[in-house]
Structure formats: C-alpha cells, structure tokens
Design a protein around this motif. Structure first.
Motif: not given
Length: 215
Positions: A133, A207, A209-215
């Motif tokens: 990614h 990047t 965080k967005t991929l893993l849906n981490i706030a």
C-alpha cells in the motif's frame, strides 16, 4: 508464506549459513521465500549456490550502505508472502517453529527476541499488505527503525516468540570484516531524524491509519 528480505555483500558462506538457519528451524520451509540482493561487483555473493527457496536479485549498480533501503524496497516489490521479514547475513535463527509462531499473530509489526540493543527491533516482521500500500518499506537506510516506528506509532508493535542471534562484531565479536567496516562508514551517514524523514514517516503512518481504519 513469509518473504525474507536479505541484502548481502562479501559473505557468501555466512549468507548460506544464515539461510540454512531459517529453513532448518522452520516447520514449513517450503513456505519460506528468501529474496537475496547483491551488488554487480560482488559475484561471490550473487553466484552462490542457494536452496530453491532463495530468489537472487542483482542491483543495477552498487548502492552501498547509504542506499540500503533501495535494496530492501526492490526485494519487497518482488515478494509474494503474507509477511515480510528483514534479515541479515550475520543473523542466525535459533528456535524451531519460528514460522508457525509468526503465522499465529494478528497483522502488526512483530518483534523477535535478539541480542541487539533491548529497545531495537532489528529483525521486524510485518504484513506485506502494508508495504504494498505504501509502495516502499523505508525511505531511509535505517529500515528496521522505520518499520518499528510505524508499528509503535500505530499501536501495533508486539513481541513474538522468535529468537535470533545477531553475530555482529560489536555484539559477539563475529563478522569483523570489510563488510562491517563499510557498514560503519556508510550506513550511519543518513540523518534518520531529519525533518524530511520525520515528515515522510508521519505520512506513512497517516496512510496506514486510513488503510487499517485507525482513528
């Protein structure tokens, strides 16, 4: 599958021994992929006879230790495993079933035990999907520190029951050779803590965080 990223220089026998230690201690050696990288001026390394699990690659030019991340990034782009692992030709795997221990873990940066500095994850293992990614492992030759930083900042950095001997001159007295001298002269020259590198690592974290849906 676990893909091992292994640049090497000037140590054909040590490279072979290092790879043997990985395969001999694996529960499923057929599921270990070892991507080796060598310089074009180092035929003793890239012409060595290795097990079928090892996939050799020769750099288009000599990168040197100041461009170590370019070897690693190139090898990672060729990997097909679920996990990536940084490895050295002066490292030796110590415990049986290390690959099974890795596969039991959730996606995160795994931290094996070694005789290195206690705070350093010298041989990190992490999901290949992260690197795919991002498009790179690291933008600094301090690849291990880069991956450790991502795991720690994301809160996804954990110990794994994998034990490694790092047979390096300052740790054991081993491998006190030309390769070690070159690493001291070149590898440490890049300013890992520079503003540009800090910005780049922060961008990688955002990047992921967005991929893993981490706030």
């Amino acid at each position: 599958m676990i893909s091992v990223l292994l640049p090497s220089r000037g140590r054909p026998q040590s490279l072979s021994d290092s790879i043997d230690s990985l395969l001999d201690h694996a529960d499923r050696p057929g599921c270990i992929e070892i991507l080796t990288g060598a310089d074009p001026d180092d035929p003793d390394t890239y012409e060595i006879n290795l097990p079928w699990q090892a996939i050799p690659w020769t750099a288009p030019e000599r990168y040197g230790y100041s461009r170590l991340h370019e070897y690693v990034n190139q090898l990672a782009a060729k990997a097909s495993g679920d996990w990536l692992m940084l490895w050295n030709d002066d490292a030796r795997m110590l415990n049986d079933g290390w690959d099974t221990a890795v596969h039991k873990q959730p996606p995160s940066v795994l931290w094996p035990y070694s005789n290195d500095i206690p705070t350093c994850n010298t041989f990190p293992i992490w999901p290949r999907a992260w690197t795919d990614h991002l498009g790179h492992v690291s933008l600094s030759p301090h690849c291990d520190s880069w991956i450790q930083y991502l795991g720690q900042t994301l809160g996804l950095h954990q110990r794994v029951d994998v034990h490694i001997l790092h047979d390096r001159d300052d740790l054991t007295g081993g491998h006190n050779d030309q390769t070690r001298a070159e690493s001291l002269a070149g590898y440490r020259t890049t300013d890992y803590g520079s503003a540009a590198m800090e910005t780049a690592r922060a961008a990688d974290v955002a990047t992921l965080k967005t991929l893993l849906n981490i706030a």
